[in-house]
Design a protein around this motif. Structure first.
Motif, PDB file in Angstrom:
ATOM      1  N   GLN A  88       0.830  -1.192   0.000  1.00  0.00           N
ATOM      2  CA  GLN A  88       0.000   0.000   0.000  1.00  0.00           C
ATOM      3  C   GLN A  88       0.881   1.265   0.000  1.00  0.00           C
ATOM      4  O   GLN A  88       0.626   2.214  -0.737  1.00  0.00           O
ATOM      5  N   GLU A 114      -8.940  -2.093 -18.776  1.00  0.00           N
ATOM      6  CA  GLU A 114      -9.873  -1.364 -17.905  1.00  0.00           C
ATOM      7  C   GLU A 114      -9.197  -0.170 -17.232  1.00  0.00           C
ATOM      8  O   GLU A 114      -9.799   0.897 -17.089  1.00  0.00           O
TER       9      GLU A 114
ATOM     10  N   SER B 156      -8.304 -10.778  -4.347  1.00  0.00           N
ATOM     11  CA  SER B 156      -6.923 -11.069  -4.741  1.00  0.00           C
ATOM     12  C   SER B 156      -6.346  -9.880  -5.490  1.00  0.00           C
ATOM     13  O   SER B 156      -7.060  -8.970  -5.920  1.00  0.00           O
ATOM     14  N   GLN B 157      -5.025  -9.952  -5.669  1.00  0.00           N
ATOM     15  CA  GLN B 157      -4.320  -8.937  -6.424  1.00  0.00           C
ATOM     16  C   GLN B 157      -4.919  -8.747  -7.817  1.00  0.00           C
ATOM     17  O   GLN B 157      -5.134  -7.632  -8.282  1.00  0.00           O
ATOM     18  N   VAL B 158      -5.191  -9.869  -8.476  1.00  0.00           N
ATOM     19  CA  VAL B 158      -5.759  -9.795  -9.824  1.00  0.00           C
ATOM     20  C   VAL B 158      -7.143  -9.133  -9.782  1.00  0.00           C
ATOM     21  O   VAL B 158      -7.482  -8.322 -10.635  1.00  0.00           O
ATOM     22  N   VAL B 160      -8.310  -6.885  -7.571  1.00  0.00           N
ATOM     23  CA  VAL B 160      -8.299  -5.435  -7.306  1.00  0.00           C
ATOM     24  C   VAL B 160      -7.706  -4.642  -8.464  1.00  0.00           C
ATOM     25  O   VAL B 160      -7.829  -3.422  -8.510  1.00  0.00           O
ATOM     26  N   ASN B 161      -7.056  -5.331  -9.401  1.00  0.00           N
ATOM     27  CA  ASN B 161      -6.583  -4.635 -10.599  1.00  0.00           C
ATOM     28  C   ASN B 161      -7.727  -4.234 -11.523  1.00  0.00           C
ATOM     29  O   ASN B 161      -7.550  -3.403 -12.398  1.00  0.00           O
ATOM     30  N   ARG B 162      -8.884  -4.869 -11.359  1.00  0.00           N
ATOM     31  CA  ARG B 162      -9.921  -4.742 -12.378  1.00  0.00           C
ATOM     32  C   ARG B 162     -10.847  -3.550 -12.192  1.00  0.00           C
ATOM     33  O   ARG B 162     -11.844  -3.615 -11.482  1.00  0.00           O
ATOM     34  N   LEU B 169      -8.096   2.157  -4.277  1.00  0.00           N
ATOM     35  CA  LEU B 169      -7.533   0.940  -3.684  1.00  0.00           C
ATOM     36  C   LEU B 169      -6.806   1.272  -2.384  1.00  0.00           C
ATOM     37  O   LEU B 169      -7.022   0.630  -1.355  1.00  0.00           O
ATOM     38  N   VAL B 170      -5.967   2.291  -2.409  1.00  0.00           N
ATOM     39  CA  VAL B 170      -5.209   2.588  -1.194  1.00  0.00           C
ATOM     40  C   VAL B 170      -6.065   3.245  -0.121  1.00  0.00           C
ATOM     41  O   VAL B 170      -5.786   3.129   1.063  1.00  0.00           O
ATOM     42  N   PHE B 173      -9.076   0.037   0.915  1.00  0.00           N
ATOM     43  CA  PHE B 173      -8.675  -1.357   1.132  1.00  0.00           C
ATOM     44  C   PHE B 173      -7.423  -1.365   1.979  1.00  0.00           C
ATOM     45  O   PHE B 173      -6.657  -0.406   1.996  1.00  0.00           O
ATOM     46  N   GLU B 174      -7.226  -2.495   2.672  1.00  0.00           N
ATOM     47  CA  GLU B 174      -5.955  -2.669   3.366  1.00  0.00           C
ATOM     48  C   GLU B 174      -5.452  -4.066   3.069  1.00  0.00           C
ATOM     49  O   GLU B 174      -6.223  -4.981   2.810  1.00  0.00           O
ATOM     50  N   ARG B 175      -4.140  -4.204   3.096  1.00  0.00           N
ATOM     51  CA  ARG B 175      -3.515  -5.490   2.842  1.00  0.00           C
ATOM     52  C   ARG B 175      -3.930  -6.499   3.916  1.00  0.00           C
ATOM     53  O   ARG B 175      -3.914  -6.198   5.103  1.00  0.00           O
ATOM     54  N   GLY B 177      -2.570 -10.135   4.197  1.00  0.00           N
ATOM     55  CA  GLY B 177      -1.747 -11.201   3.641  1.00  0.00           C
ATOM     56  C   GLY B 177      -1.642 -11.035   2.141  1.00  0.00           C
ATOM     57  O   GLY B 177      -1.283  -9.973   1.654  1.00  0.00           O
ATOM     58  N   ALA B 178      -2.006 -12.076   1.420  1.00  0.00           N
ATOM     59  CA  ALA B 178      -1.914 -12.025  -0.039  1.00  0.00           C
ATOM     60  C   ALA B 178      -3.083 -11.245  -0.639  1.00  0.00           C
ATOM     61  O   ALA B 178      -3.125 -11.001  -1.833  1.00  0.00           O
ATOM     62  N   HIS B 179      -4.052 -10.879   0.193  1.00  0.00           N
ATOM     63  CA  HIS B 179      -5.283 -10.251  -0.305  1.00  0.00           C
ATOM     64  C   HIS B 179      -5.364  -8.777   0.071  1.00  0.00           C
ATOM     65  O   HIS B 179      -4.543  -8.265   0.818  1.00  0.00           O
ATOM     66  N   TRP B 180      -6.400  -8.163  -0.459  1.00  0.00           N
ATOM     67  CA  TRP B 180      -6.769  -6.816  -0.052  1.00  0.00           C
ATOM     68  C   TRP B 180      -8.154  -6.897   0.554  1.00  0.00           C
ATOM     69  O   TRP B 180      -9.044  -7.529  -0.002  1.00  0.00           O
TER      70      TRP B 180
ATOM     71  N   MET C 105       4.054  -8.988   1.400  1.00  0.00           N
ATOM     72  CA  MET C 105       3.471  -9.624   2.581  1.00  0.00           C
ATOM     73  C   MET C 105       4.452  -9.664   3.754  1.00  0.00           C
ATOM     74  O   MET C 105       4.120 -10.136   4.829  1.00  0.00           O
TER      75      MET C 105
END
Lengths: 128, 281, 162
Positions: A88, A114, B156-158, B160-162, B169-170, B173-175, B177-180, C105
């Motif tokens: 972040q 997108e 997932s990372q993929v 939140v890219n969409r 996003l920042v 959302f917060e991190r 682990g591997a997710h947001w 992470m």
């Protein structure tokens, strides 16, 4: 329209080039930030878009963004970071330095289109 | 065991009719690969058996699973953009005037899937409503699994890219682990529940805005009408309904009228007609 | 031990899945099928090092054929058109992508090196004083591929100037 693809990985440049070419951009490649700045200095017309990796030798993407933002001639260029840097705090840093958007690797082609659409760089209905 | 020609024809007709997606011949292997998990999930022995059963007895839920499995665009944030722009530019300014006494708006995401639409609405409201206002968003879906996923609010990372701007996003959302994960600031205003839109709907307080996009396309005309009548009962008389770009109430339920909303259109219940009073159903 | 590091096999597996979805298998028909075999053979490998708040390596190892197919998928060419340079470049980028996501992470203050590619089998000798803390081992299109994470035992609290 013209796009500059800046990444030290040739494979990643190929992927990005393929996507922007589909969207009717002419793509110019650079392997690091310094090379990109040198190319820009010689270009009569400034590209509308730059896709920028973060971690590169010579000059990294963040430094490139900072340099571009300090140059009035390059003011109109839309800057998109495309990087594995996914904390972040890093995203916040890049936006603060003047990047307009941020795409985290790995990304799908659809996701990249997108993001460019968000920036008004994709003709509507052109996401294949 | 690959798909037979008639099986492939059945699937491609379904997705062409319902989702306007054309599957070119030669994509049999792809269709089969995508349908294996779907067949497994509904308890069929294999894809062939799953399709045979569906041909014998049409099942909208299973048809929807096929379409979801074969379409890739259903999980974007701010999907289609225009309805969200219409909210910010046209509808919210109006609601801010008309709800000035209660200072509260209620939205319904009527096929919430993994939750991106409901949270996109939350971001929109968070940014557009003046301070001191409250909002509530209810997401409903026919799948227990999807309701659970949406409640978890992790992407997932993929994912939140969409279509999600980096600045949002920042901020929202917060991190994890591997997710947001969507921040609690938004999550506290969003809830999800299981709901079948074709069955009589449970009592809920009416909504100011309903997003029910790309749902009607899965139903026949009679079912579309039932759903629209059910929805009308839950829409405030001056509320707004958003359908998918390929959907309309026209020719199905005349209680609604199509109105311009920014660069897209929405539907409102005609004034003077009590909601749900159609004589046609 | 690396108590502060919460990158487990599931996290790694999910990242790997995303790399496949994005570049190696966009149609979702050819996933990496887990073998759980930590000793599966490799012919080439790439790695990135992480330093700072955590010290170690992320290693992508596979057969030459798997590397060739990965390069072909990245570069949109036929596997037999792939040059050694293509292969190295794509292997490096794969390690970089997984490594960057792992770094996110870790505790703040971790730094990622540029990738290194070795067209020779993965060997623990290349990463002395490390232990494997997590890994995904699988078969892709019949060929072995693994992604593993190695922690430096001598984690001697280097100072870092961020």
């Amino acid at each position: 329209m013209r796009a500059m693809v800046i990444d030290d990985s040739r494979a990643m440049r190929m992927i990005l080039k393929r996507i922007v070419t589909k969207l009717n951009f002419d793509a110019v490649e650079a392997g690091d930030g310094q090379e990109a700045l040198d190319l820009l200095a010689d270009m009569p017309e400034v590209p509308e878009l730059a896709l920028i990796d973060w971690n590169m030798p010579n000059m990294n993407g963040l430094e490139f963004v900072t340099n571009v933002r300090a140059d009035p001639r390059l003011r109109e260029m839309t800057l998109v970071m495309v990087t594995t840097e996914s904390e972040q705090s890093q995203i916040v840093r890049a936006l603060a330095a003047g990047a307009h958007e941020y795409v985290i690797k790995p990304f799908t082609e659809g996701a990249m289109i997108e993001k460019l659409a968000l920036l008004g760089l994709v003709p509507t209905g052109a996401n294949s | 065991m690959t798909l037979s020609q008639p099986e492939f024809a059945f699937v491609s007709t379904l997705v062409r009719k319902e989702a306007s997606i054309v599957l070119a011949p030669g994509k049999e292997y792809l269709v089969e690969a995508r349908l294996i998990p779907v067949a497994r999930a509904v308890g069929a022995a294999n894809v062939n058996e799953f399709l045979a059963e569906l041909q014998r007895r049409p099942n909208p839920a299973h048809q929807r699973k096929i379409i979801d499995a074969l379409t890739t665009n259903e999980t974007s944030w701010f999907r289609d953009r225009e309805p969200f722009a219409a909210l910010t530019d046209v509808i919210l300014p109006e609601l801010i005037k008309s709800r000035a006494t209660t200072r509260k708006v209620r939205f319904w995401s009527g096929a919430s899937s993994s939750g991106q639409e409901a949270y996109s609405l939350a971001i929109t409201l968070q940014e557009a409503l003046p301070s001191g206002w409250n909002y509530e968003i209810v997401g409903t879906d026919i799948s227990t699994e999807m309701v659970k996923r949406a409640e978890t609010a992790e992407y997932s990372q993929v994912e939140v890219n969409r279509g999600l701007p980096a600045s949002q996003l920042v901020q929202y959302f917060e991190r994890a682990g591997a997710h947001w994960r969507v921040t609690s600031q938004l999550r506290k205003n969003v809830s999800f529940k299981l709901m079948n839109l074709t069955a009589p709907l449970p009592a809920m307080q009416p909504f100011d805005v309903i997003f029910m996009r790309n749902v009607l396309i899965y139903f026949d005309v009679a079912t579309k009408r039932t759903v629209l009548q059910n929805v009308a009962k839950l829409l405030r008389p001056d509320g707004w309904l958003f359908l998918g770009a390929a959907e309309t109430t026209i020719g199905i339920d005349d209680n609604y009228e199509r109105v311009a909303a920014g660069r897209t259109s929405a539907y409102r219940v005609r004034t003077g007609v009590p909601a749900g009073a159609s004589r046609r159903g | 031990m690396s108590v502060e590091v919460e990158v487990n096999e599931n996290d790694l597996a999910e990242m790997v899945e995303q790399v496949w979805e994005s570049y190696l298998d966009p149609e979702g028909i050819n996933p990496l099928i887990p073998t759980y075999d930590e000793n599966q053979p490799s012919e080439v490998h790439s790695s990135v090092s992480i330093s700072g708040s955590w010290t170690g390596h992320i290693v992508y190892a596979c057969s030459i054929e798997a590397a060739r197919r990965a390069a072909a998928a990245f570069l949109a060419m036929e596997p037999d058109e792939v040059s050694q340079e293509d292969l190295s470049d794509v292997l490096g980028e794969l390690a970089n992508i997984v490594g960057g996501n792992v770094k996110a992470m870790l505790p703040p203050g971790a730094f990622l090196s540029l990738p290194q590619v070795v067209l020779a089998p993965e060997s623990t000798a290349r990463f002395p004083n490390t232990e494997r803390i997590s890994g995904v081992y699988g078969i892709w299109d019949g060929e072995p591929v693994s992604i593993s994470m190695w922690h430096s035992r001598a984690d001697n609290n280097q100072e870092d100037g961020a």
